[in-house]
Design an enzyme around this catalytic site. Sequence first.
Site, PDB file in Angstrom:
ATOM      1  N   HIS A  99       0.757  -1.071   0.083  1.00  0.00           N
ATOM      2  CA  HIS A  99      -0.056   0.184   0.211  1.00  0.00           C
ATOM      3  C   HIS A  99       0.803   1.421   0.034  1.00  0.00           C
ATOM      4  O   HIS A  99       0.163   2.358  -0.412  1.00  0.00           O
ATOM      5  CB  HIS A  99      -1.076   0.008   1.057  1.00  0.00           C
ATOM      6  CG  HIS A  99      -2.023  -1.086   1.067  1.00  0.00           C
ATOM      7  ND1 HIS A  99      -3.364  -0.783   1.665  1.00  0.00           N
ATOM      8  CD2 HIS A  99      -2.129  -2.014   0.406  1.00  0.00           C
ATOM      9  CE1 HIS A  99      -4.375  -1.665   1.255  1.00  0.00           C
ATOM     10  NE2 HIS A  99      -3.493  -2.670   0.546  1.00  0.00           N
ATOM     11  N   HIS A 267      -2.266 -12.436  -2.046  1.00  0.00           N
ATOM     12  CA  HIS A 267      -2.981 -12.968  -1.274  1.00  0.00           C
ATOM     13  C   HIS A 267      -2.678 -14.516  -0.970  1.00  0.00           C
ATOM     14  O   HIS A 267      -3.494 -15.121  -0.568  1.00  0.00           O
ATOM     15  CB  HIS A 267      -4.443 -13.087  -1.983  1.00  0.00           C
ATOM     16  CG  HIS A 267      -4.841 -11.501  -2.096  1.00  0.00           C
ATOM     17  ND1 HIS A 267      -6.158 -11.282  -2.928  1.00  0.00           N
ATOM     18  CD2 HIS A 267      -4.807 -10.469  -1.601  1.00  0.00           C
ATOM     19  CE1 HIS A 267      -6.283  -9.991  -2.907  1.00  0.00           C
ATOM     20  NE2 HIS A 267      -5.528  -9.537  -2.006  1.00  0.00           N
TER      21      HIS A 267
END
EC number: 1.11.1.21
Length: 724
Positions: A99, A267
Amino acid sequence: MEHNKAGSSGQCPVMHGGLTSASMSNMDWWPKALNLDILHQHDSKTNPLGADFNYREELKKLDVEALKRDLKALMTNSQEWWPADWGHYGGLMIRMAWHSAGTYRIADGRGGGGTGNQRFAPLNSWPDNANLDKARRLLWPIKQKYGNKISWADLMILAGNMAYESMGLKTFGFAFGREDIWHPEKDIYWGSEKEWLAKSGGENSRYSGQRDLENPLAAVMMGLIYVNPEGVDGNPDPLKTAQDMRVTFARMAMNDEETVALTAGGHTVGKAHGNGKASNLGPDPEGAELHEQGLGWNNHTSRGIGRNTVTSGIEGAWTTHPTRWDNEYFYLLLSYEWQLTKSPAGAWQWEPVNIKEEDKPVDVEDPSIRYNPMMTDADMALKIDPEYRKISERFYKDPAYFSEVFARAWFKLTHRDMGPKARYFGPDVPAEDLIWQDPVPAGRKDYDVNAVKAKIAASGLSISEMVSTAWDSARTFRGSDKRGGANGARIRLAPQKDWEGNEPARLGKVLAVLEKIAAESGISIADTIVLAGNVGIEQAAKAAGVNVTVPFAPGRGDATIEQTDVESFEVLEPLADGFRNWQKKHYVVTPEEMLLDKAQLLRLTAPEMTVLIGGMRVLGTNYGGSQHGVFTDRVGALTNDFFVNLTDMSYTWKPTGRNSYEIVERKSGKVKWTATRVDLVFGSNSILRAYAEVYAQDDNKEKFVKDFVAAWTKVMNADRFDLV
């Protein structure tokens, strides 16, 4: 002086009315005024390390291996105040690094992990960054230990790298060199919505037409990094989400294969958190109370940590073993059917149908408990979208290939905004040159500069031709992601040679002359182009009665077309250049705002922008030979005439069109000159007028020339990271 009124009402008589927090700013009163603050950021006044601090020198003192060992040890050193899932902080650290880097967008090069801006608003309080404040606090003891030898920007990205390595991935490499900023950026446009996670179609939406995302944005909602994990506007539909993914990742210069790899690789480890009520969470860090000490999203009504953590609202792990790098993500995604459900926090997510017990991940605290894995709408897009599905199938069948593609994509994600390899530092910098790094071979430095200048001066090229070509070559530089600039001479290659703003016919003529001189002299065309601009400026200064030598640093190289990603360079094409008084077409944004944006990307200050405009006008460098703003009868002489005549009250100014004006003699009514908004803003804006008046003064004619030369040299050398 009477203080009784303030004192009697309980107000501080000293500070009452002072501009310390909430107050009407000048921009509130005059919202259409130019925000020159974007040109005055990140200087020594806000940097506690001082003007003499040299991060690269500090990096030389860093014990890299010791730092990496400390980071790996951190991963499994669970803290009671914020326990690690399954005893491993890897997923949290990867999300923090992702992020940090993931705000980058290719359109203007802004965002990304190169400055450590996740420490500040608005990023530290974006909904998508919930609980990343905890990750940074976990890193603080390491930052405290290594001090100035490691920036927050480098540390956050390195923590993500070490997290992957600690879980079994062989990473592609890592480069140090990201320098911290000390306050939020003022130049980045994150969108015009007035609320977090505002849906498309609402007020100030970033979407128009058939879901056309506003440029330069690369996220679908205010406060998200990429796409909404629950689906478009929170409505699950993997095919629609796939289209959002394709757009947002492309705006980070990622192709379909990289998109699938990054989504799946991100993920493969960690989990999402939504086992509780989101309504129990307190304000974000910027809105939290003083005693929260910069931590946000605190849950004071229930446990709120470990298995009870709420972050995105989605709950669960993607894989069976979320603390190791493997291929379980594709196994689960492609082997099972998935059905739509809701998390305990009420968020949409997908869960497998009839999953084997042994394929379920265990609870983060109690390994005797197992839960269903989950997939977001973005994960399901990798299964449902035909192109993404093909890539996913290949990755599933070839885990080694998946690991390699992901490692390279992760390196690109975390280094894209760092610019060329000359800015990389450290023992783990990959030897391979990658095309997205815009590689440029080294050029010669050992040649007779004055001999080349003499050839250029005798070439027959005009001052305007020499200066304009050098400017066009250098103006593509973006201080945001360190791309563009004169080094490499890509102005002679596709796509730049054909850009409208580069006047291809004029450019071709000038390049033919300069390429011949470069070949005869055995030097780069890149150096020759810049040197020609310098020759033109020296001639113009002499014509104005000032002898000056423009500083020059040889050593630029010439890039080849094979070293140039043509599509990637398209985003560097100027849509306007106020310095050459040109716009490709009319835009919603005003010409003066576009000038300001260009100046900020060139890392110019407002005075530098001002002096360059004044000099470029009198040198006759306007696009197409336009006379707008050429407030002089001595074109080609580097005089301060632009400022003298702009500030002369013998004239009045009259609009003649959307972006055109006449300057008229007050007494005779005779039209003396014409101008654009970019020209007249230097007499209209109070701050810019103050600078213009300095350069219009009788005693500052020589200062004007010297300041112009300094600003010019700054632009010509903006991409010379080899000189640092």
